[in-house]
Design a protein around this motif. Structure first.
Motif, mmCIF file in Angstrom:
data_model
loop_
_atom_site.group_PDB
_atom_site.id
_atom_site.type_symbol
_atom_site.label_atom_id
_atom_site.label_comp_id
_atom_site.label_asym_id
_atom_site.label_seq_id
_atom_site.Cartn_x
_atom_site.Cartn_y
_atom_site.Cartn_z
ATOM 1 N N SER A 104 -28.872 -12.617 55.346
ATOM 2 C CA SER A 104 -29.975 -13.243 54.614
ATOM 3 C C SER A 104 -30.717 -12.248 53.726
ATOM 4 O O SER A 104 -31.504 -12.658 52.869
ATOM 5 N N ARG A 105 -30.510 -10.957 53.943
ATOM 6 C CA ARG A 105 -31.197 -9.939 53.123
ATOM 7 C C ARG A 105 -30.182 -8.887 52.675
ATOM 8 O O ARG A 105 -30.165 -7.745 53.154
ATOM 9 N N PRO A 106 -29.313 -9.267 51.734
ATOM 10 C CA PRO A 106 -28.221 -8.369 51.309
ATOM 11 C C PRO A 106 -28.740 -7.145 50.554
ATOM 12 O O PRO A 106 -29.839 -7.165 50.004
ATOM 13 N N SER A 107 -27.911 -6.119 50.532
ATOM 14 C CA SER A 107 -28.312 -4.890 49.833
ATOM 15 C C SER A 107 -28.473 -5.152 48.344
ATOM 16 O O SER A 107 -29.221 -4.452 47.661
ATOM 17 N N ALA A 108 -27.814 -6.190 47.836
ATOM 18 C CA ALA A 108 -27.980 -6.533 46.416
ATOM 19 C C ALA A 108 -29.436 -6.824 46.088
ATOM 20 O O ALA A 108 -29.888 -6.570 44.965
ATOM 21 N N ALA A 109 -30.185 -7.337 47.062
ATOM 22 C CA ALA A 109 -31.617 -7.616 46.820
ATOM 23 C C ALA A 109 -32.367 -6.316 46.584
ATOM 24 O O ALA A 109 -33.258 -6.241 45.724
ATOM 25 N N GLU A 110 -32.010 -5.280 47.337
ATOM 26 C CA GLU A 110 -32.649 -3.974 47.118
ATOM 27 C C GLU A 110 -32.225 -3.376 45.777
ATOM 28 O O GLU A 110 -33.062 -2.878 45.015
ATOM 29 N N ASN A 111 -30.919 -3.431 45.511
ATOM 30 C CA ASN A 111 -30.423 -2.823 44.267
ATOM 31 C C ASN A 111 -31.071 -3.458 43.039
ATOM 32 O O ASN A 111 -31.492 -2.760 42.115
ATOM 33 N N THR A 112 -31.149 -4.792 43.044
ATOM 34 C CA THR A 112 -31.728 -5.513 41.901
ATOM 35 C C THR A 112 -33.190 -5.139 41.713
ATOM 36 O O THR A 112 -33.648 -4.856 40.599
ATOM 37 N N ALA A 113 -33.939 -5.128 42.824
ATOM 38 C CA ALA A 113 -35.372 -4.832 42.730
ATOM 39 C C ALA A 113 -35.599 -3.380 42.311
ATOM 40 O O ALA A 113 -36.453 -3.092 41.459
ATOM 41 N N ILE A 114 -34.842 -2.473 42.877
ATOM 42 C CA ILE A 114 -35.021 -1.051 42.546
ATOM 43 C C ILE A 114 -34.686 -0.817 41.072
ATOM 44 O O ILE A 114 -35.406 -0.109 40.357
ATOM 45 N N ALA A 115 -33.606 -1.445 40.603
ATOM 46 C CA ALA A 115 -33.236 -1.291 39.190
ATOM 47 C C ALA A 115 -34.370 -1.778 38.289
ATOM 48 O O ALA A 115 -34.692 -1.147 37.274
ATOM 49 N N ARG A 116 -35.008 -2.902 38.657
ATOM 50 C CA ARG A 116 -36.092 -3.432 37.836
ATOM 51 C C ARG A 116 -37.300 -2.481 37.835
ATOM 52 O O ARG A 116 -37.901 -2.204 36.798
ATOM 53 N N VAL A 117 -37.636 -1.962 39.011
ATOM 54 C CA VAL A 117 -38.776 -1.046 39.120
ATOM 55 C C VAL A 117 -38.521 0.221 38.290
ATOM 56 O O VAL A 117 -39.395 0.692 37.554
ATOM 57 N N LEU A 118 -37.302 0.747 38.380
ATOM 58 C CA LEU A 118 -36.983 1.976 37.651
ATOM 59 C C LEU A 118 -37.012 1.738 36.143
ATOM 60 O O LEU A 118 -37.483 2.577 35.377
ATOM 61 N N ASP A 119 -36.522 0.571 35.743
ATOM 62 C CA ASP A 119 -36.520 0.240 34.317
ATOM 63 C C ASP A 119 -37.954 0.171 33.786
ATOM 64 O O ASP A 119 -38.267 0.705 32.720
ATOM 65 N N LEU A 120 -38.833 -0.477 34.548
ATOM 66 C CA LEU A 120 -40.233 -0.584 34.108
ATOM 67 C C LEU A 120 -40.930 0.781 34.151
ATOM 68 O O LEU A 120 -41.768 1.080 33.298
ATOM 69 N N ALA A 121 -40.590 1.600 35.128
ATOM 70 C CA ALA A 121 -41.183 2.940 35.198
ATOM 71 C C ALA A 121 -40.756 3.758 33.987
ATOM 72 O O ALA A 121 -41.544 4.502 33.400
ATOM 73 N N ARG A 122 -39.508 3.582 33.598
ATOM 74 C CA ARG A 122 -38.983 4.275 32.407
ATOM 75 C C ARG A 122 -39.763 3.849 31.171
ATOM 76 O O ARG A 122 -40.133 4.674 30.343
#
Ligand SMILES: [Zn+2]
Length: 453
Positions: free
Chosen positions: A206-224
């Motif tokens: 119910s909480r796949p690693s893809a959920a982390e990858n997607t969220a982390i990618a979004r956070v890093l993109d916005l931080a950039r």
């Protein structure tokens, strides 16, 4: 010197060495060769003991006031001291009110007053509608701001949507505030099968690693794009590590932590119905655990902090063992050090590494220049640690409020024999007056990257 420690083994920023540590007015005044210092009081460490800096745990949910039946400042800080942790930074949610404005920060400080056995700092929260509160909270001394990108587990602390996240980052970038993110993506989890029933594999699904990858990618993109400083909380998916490494190489200002439970347990060994292991993000498979250890070794993950998130036994739903209904959170404050040390030494890491992950880097990450190191000028915070003594965790003997522990009956190496705070030994006997102090973000201490002392 008021106080001198003679330690055949001590972990200093220059590595492990034999030395004497002199303390004056609650601060380290000298670090010299073993036996070279004298003082009013002398503490001679035993042959099997190592002097460590007091650990700094920047991820603790005290839940007080408001949910003090789950945990509280008195019990949490005593659990911390018993585990060699002399500084904690408390999360802004699960307490009531959540710490989302200065008034609620004041309520929390009043609740904690006179009850803390270790030093305590506070995080603020970034939630929908409180953008105007961020600067005042920053000025009031919080170390940064936590946000969620999906339901937090409690209704009163709502997640930020994509626009809200970007707005918060733009606001924080104005005054170089730090955003700390629970990085799991709501849509990915929405699209996965719902958590239900007693099978751990269903909960994990119910909480796949893809959920982390997607969220982390979004956070890093916005931080950039915004230039904001961001910190990834409780990184649990090994396959997200390269994203963090690449962003940092590109100059994005990002740090990351993981937790003792992700380094200790594996999904394959969690029994059905064993909801004491439920946390979010979830504990994943054995191969994933090794990826997290490698990321620590490589320095991509900076810190290990506990995400101490206790609750009552009832909320863990041991009656049904249903992972869908149980509270997600693991109480690890008291056993974090032995849990990490047990795993670290079996993989060839040293106490130097553990101290870097659990004391020095967390202190640096929040800009606490006087914590997390045994060095002249730092607070005289210490843990006296016997790394080779083995013990078995008994949940009924841990000092956090409720006897719930994922570590129950686990054999660990490393016993904390004493903790010292600003030159005074912390007395955990009933009735002893606690002398922890509140910590505020230090204006002058810019966060520094590891390797700098
Ligand atoms: Zn947490």
């Amino acid at each position: 010197m008021d106080l001198v420690f003679h330690a055949a083994r001590a972990v200093t920023p220059d590595g492990e060495r034999s030395c004497s540590v002199g303390v004056s007015d609650g601060r380290v005044a000298a670090v010299d060769d073993y036996g070279a210092l004298s003082g009013d009081r002398v503490v001679e460490l035993r042959e099997d003991e190592v002097l460590l800096p007091g650990l700094v745990d920047t991820h603790v949910h005290v839940n007080d006031p408001g949910r003090s039946d789950w945990e509280g400042f008195d019990t949490a800080t005593r659990a911390a001291a018993a585990g060699g942790v002399t500084t904690i930074v408390d999360m802004p949610l699960n307490c009531l009110p959540p710490t989302v404005d200065v008034a609620s920060l004041d309520v929390k400080r009043r609740a904690a007053e006179g009850r803390i056995a270790v030093d305590v700092g506070f995080w603020g929260g970034a939630v929908p509608g409180n953008r105007g509160e961020l600067r005042p909270l920053h000025d009031a001394g919080v170390f940064g701001f936590k946000c969620f990108l999906l339901h937090s587990g409690v209704d009163e602390f709502a997640p930020l949507d994509e626009t809200g996240l970007e707005e918060a980052m733009r606001e924080l970038a104005e005054f170089d505030g730090l955003l700390i993110v629970h990085a799991e993506d709501a849509d990915t989890i929405e699209g996965a099968p719902a958590a239900h029933g007693r099978a751990y594999t269903d909960f994990l699904g119910s909480r796949p690693s893809a959920a982390e990858n997607t969220a982390i990618a979004r956070v890093l993109d916005l931080a950039r794009r915004t230039g904001a400083r961001v910190h990834i909380l409780h990184l649990a998916a090994g396959d997200a590590v390269p994203l963090v490494a690449q962003a940092r190489a590109d100059g994005v200002r990002v740090t990351a932590e993981t937790c003792p439970h992700y380094l200790s347990f594996v999904a394959e060994e969690i029994r059905d119905g064993a909801t004491e292991f439920k946390c979010c993000p979830p504990i994943r498979e054995a191969g994933n655990r090794e990826e997290l250890w490698r990321a620590l070794g490589d320095g991509v993950i900076d810190c290990v902090v506990t995400d101490h998130s206790p609750c009552t036994p009832e909320l863990k739903r041991f009656d049904t063992g249903d992972f869908g209904d149980a509270w997600g959170g693991i109480a690890g404050l008291q056993v974090g050090l032995p849990a990490v040390w047990t795993g670290a030494r079996s993989r060839g890491f040293t106490l130097d590494d553990v101290v870097r992950w659990m004391a020095q880097r967390p202190a640096e990450q929040v800009g606490l220049a006087s914590k997390g190191r045994i060095a002249v000028g730092c607070d005289a915070d210490f843990a006296v640690f016997a790394p080779d003594e083995a013990f078995v965790v008994d949940r009924t003997r841990l000092r956090h409020r409720n006897p719930v522990s994922a570590y129950h009956e686990r054999a660990l190496a490393g016993v904390v024999r004493a903790s010292w705070l600003r030159g005074r030994e912390i007395n955990l006997e009933h009735g002893a007056e606690p002398f922890g102090e509140f910590l505020s973000r230090e204006e002058s201490a810019a966060p520094v990257r590891s390797g700098q002392h």
